[in-house]
Design an enzyme around this catalytic site. Structure first.
Site: not given
Length: 307
Positions: A208, A241, A250
């Site tokens: 990820h 975050c 992302n």
């Protein structure tokens, strides 16, 4: 490489990781519309929400309502993130297919993000395993800052392998290794993939990446070279975050899928519909998103010579 890996299994995390830092709080109906667009594009695994404090993350305050609305959809694995026992209790009551327990590979990030150290989270995980087993719900783990912590710096591969080994001992085999703030170097990606292959062959890893420093897709490429076949990504490149400085979005789902398809690697996803979903996400959050393919179109989309 493209001939040796014939397919990957992307998990879409935009509804959770993507929306958790957006200034505009989407309604449950808006989230459902985006989820349906992603499912129409072929997604069979969606991380849709997190059972965290609605005071800290108001964007995900409707977690139970969203799961209830998505539960009747067949053929799609619905995942919900949980940070602690209380979150796991709430999530199990709402009925996801998979609980994703999140813990940090660094104690400082864990304290800032979860109010507990890595080992304190592991102690809670042992209890949650029993709860989930009794409810017939699978547990996956999301290991944050697995490549680097914005407070402590590089996280040693040995520590990450030790944590993943403990999870394997608990019977948890699907673990996501997260570059939460985009600190991963290509050397680290290769080293972790090699260590997982050599030392923990029973673990089924997903990688990820965040695109904080423009290396997200490069990380995917290096991981592919090392045999990683599961990845997590976010529609339009949404994400970040809320408890780490300068964390950017992302890896963009449609950009990653475009790259994979051009390499001859199947994903089971319809790129045209993914682009439509990304445009819907952009409309819903009310700002320009970072995805490139949604702006330029796929490379095979030729222009009229008269235009």
């Amino acid at each position: 490489m493209g001939s040796s890996i014939v397919g990957t299994s992307p998990t879409e995390v935009g509804l959770r990781d993507g929306l958790q830092i957006e200034k505009r709080v989407l309604s449950t109906d808006e989230k459902l519309a985006l989820a349906r667009a992603l499912i129409d594009a072929g997604h069979t695994s969606l991380e849709v929400t997190s059972f965290v404090s609605p005071t800290r993350v108001p964007q995900l305050a409707d977690a139970a309502e969203l799961l209830s609305a998505l539960r009747p959809i067949q053929g799609v694995e619905i995942k919900a993130l949980v940070p602690n026992i209380r979150g796991a209790e709430r999530a199990i009551a709402a009925g996801p297919d998979v609980l994703v327990f999140v813990l940090s590979a660094s104690d400082t990030h864990g304290a800032r993000n979860l109010n507990r150290s890595s080992h304190e989270s592991l102690a809670e995980l042992q209890e949650i395993v029993g709860m989930a087993s009794a409810a017939g719900v699978r547990i996956d783990v999301s290991l944050s800052v697995a490549f680097g912590c914005p407070f402590e710096g590089d996280v040693p591969v040995e520590k990450v392998i030790d944590l993943a080994g403990t999870m394997q001992q608990l019977g948890i085999l699907r673990v996501s290794f997260c570059d939460t703030t985009g600190m991963a170097t290509l050397r680290q990606v290769r080293s972790l993939a090699e260590a997982l292959r050599d030392e923990l062959p029973g673990i089924d890893p997903a990688f990820h990446f965040h695109n904080t420093r423009g290396l997200g897709l490069v990380g995917v490429l290096v991981a592919l070279e090392e045999g990683i076949v599961r990845f997590e990504s976010s529609v339009g490149g949404l994400g970040g975050c809320p408890f780490a400085p300068h964390a950017a979005g992302n890896v963009c789902t449609e950009d990653m899928v475009h790259m994979l398809h051009e390499m001859g690697i199947e994903t089971g996803l319809d790129l045209t519909r993914l682009i439509d979903a990304a445009r819907l996400a952009e409309q819903l959050v009310g700002r320009t998103l970072d995805g490139q393919v949604m702006k330029a179109g796929p490379r095979s989309g030729l222009h009229s010579r008269d235009g």
